[in-house]
Enzyme design. Sequence first.
Site, PDB file in Angstrom:
ATOM      1  N   ALA A  66       0.849  -1.182   0.000  1.00  0.00           N
ATOM      2  CA  ALA A  66       0.000   0.000   0.000  1.00  0.00           C
ATOM      3  C   ALA A  66       0.893   1.243   0.000  1.00  0.00           C
ATOM      4  O   ALA A  66       2.064   1.179   0.373  1.00  0.00           O
ATOM      5  CB  ALA A  66      -0.911   0.002   1.218  1.00  0.00           C
ATOM      6  N   GLY A 112      -0.308  -5.041   0.979  1.00  0.00           N
ATOM      7  CA  GLY A 112      -1.536  -4.953   0.198  1.00  0.00           C
ATOM      8  C   GLY A 112      -1.440  -5.630  -1.150  1.00  0.00           C
ATOM      9  O   GLY A 112      -2.450  -6.074  -1.705  1.00  0.00           O
ATOM     10  N   GLU A 115      -2.091  -9.228  -0.422  1.00  0.00           N
ATOM     11  CA  GLU A 115      -3.519  -9.315  -0.085  1.00  0.00           C
ATOM     12  C   GLU A 115      -4.378  -9.230  -1.347  1.00  0.00           C
ATOM     13  O   GLU A 115      -5.397  -9.922  -1.460  1.00  0.00           O
ATOM     14  CB  GLU A 115      -3.878  -8.216   0.908  1.00  0.00           C
ATOM     15  CG  GLU A 115      -3.295  -8.473   2.299  1.00  0.00           C
ATOM     16  CD  GLU A 115      -3.476  -7.321   3.250  1.00  0.00           C
ATOM     17  OE1 GLU A 115      -4.026  -7.533   4.337  1.00  0.00           O
ATOM     18  OE2 GLU A 115      -3.055  -6.191   2.902  1.00  0.00           O
ATOM     19  N   GLU A 135       3.692  -5.815   7.459  1.00  0.00           N
ATOM     20  CA  GLU A 135       3.021  -4.728   8.167  1.00  0.00           C
ATOM     21  C   GLU A 135       3.483  -4.536   9.609  1.00  0.00           C
ATOM     22  O   GLU A 135       3.559  -3.396  10.101  1.00  0.00           O
ATOM     23  CB  GLU A 135       1.504  -4.930   8.141  1.00  0.00           C
ATOM     24  CG  GLU A 135       0.839  -4.600   6.799  1.00  0.00           C
ATOM     25  CD  GLU A 135       0.832  -5.765   5.832  1.00  0.00           C
ATOM     26  OE1 GLU A 135       0.121  -5.685   4.816  1.00  0.00           O
ATOM     27  OE2 GLU A 135       1.559  -6.763   6.073  1.00  0.00           O
TER      28      GLU A 135
END
Length: 260
Positions: A66, A112, A115, A135
């Site tokens: 992200a 992300g 994911e 993360e």
Amino acid sequence: MTFENLRIAIENKIAIIIINRPTKLNALNKQTIEELHEAFSALDADKEVKVILITGSGEKAFVAGADISEFAHFDVSQGGSLAAKGQEILFDFIENLGTPVIAAINGFALGGGLELAMACHFRIASDNAKMGLPEVSLGVIPGYGGTQRLPQLIGKGRAMELIMTAGMISAEEAKAYGLVNHVTSQEDLLPLAEKIASKMLRNSSVAIGAAIRAVNANFKEGVNGFETEISEFGNCFGTEDFKEGTTAFLEKRKADFPGA
């Protein structure tokens, strides 16, 4: 469809979405997430599109994570809203899409990015790919479904280790864990994805959508997957694809599914 951060091509009923932020290693920012939602929505509604492939631009990254600069100063409420909206409009949305989605992981798939790949119906990877959920090294946890989908795919113990160490695994390790189905060279990644997609094109898109719903039901709390399977199986008998598929079988010819 025209997007700032995506390139889309459609050929032979296969759509390819390329996340195109090479200077940011294709990191997911708010705009890219919204563009992906719009793209997936439109392609799912397009009756000429039977399979969707998603990959990243360049040879370094699928999606490197992200875009941290967008949320580094968020408070508790903003952080929760970020995860909730992202899951709703993209990650859960892809998982429950009726059109099958294949992630072609062409490099780093971190945070992300992993994911996003895990939300797809299955994954293939180039041999240079690296995957992980880093993360906790930033003082946060995966917020786009990573703590849920990774254990489903590779088991609780391995998922706990990968999340808590913030480590990365290679494409071959990911294959051994069951995180990806195939590993190939970077050059052959999209051709392999298209080859697999072409096999799907021979089959009923209506039945494939029903199978996606039935498989997903097993992983939803409070839902009996067997009951969903029975319901979806029964519904197939009322489709034109079922009539064509069984008739073609009995007539010993190739089925020409109408997709209805």
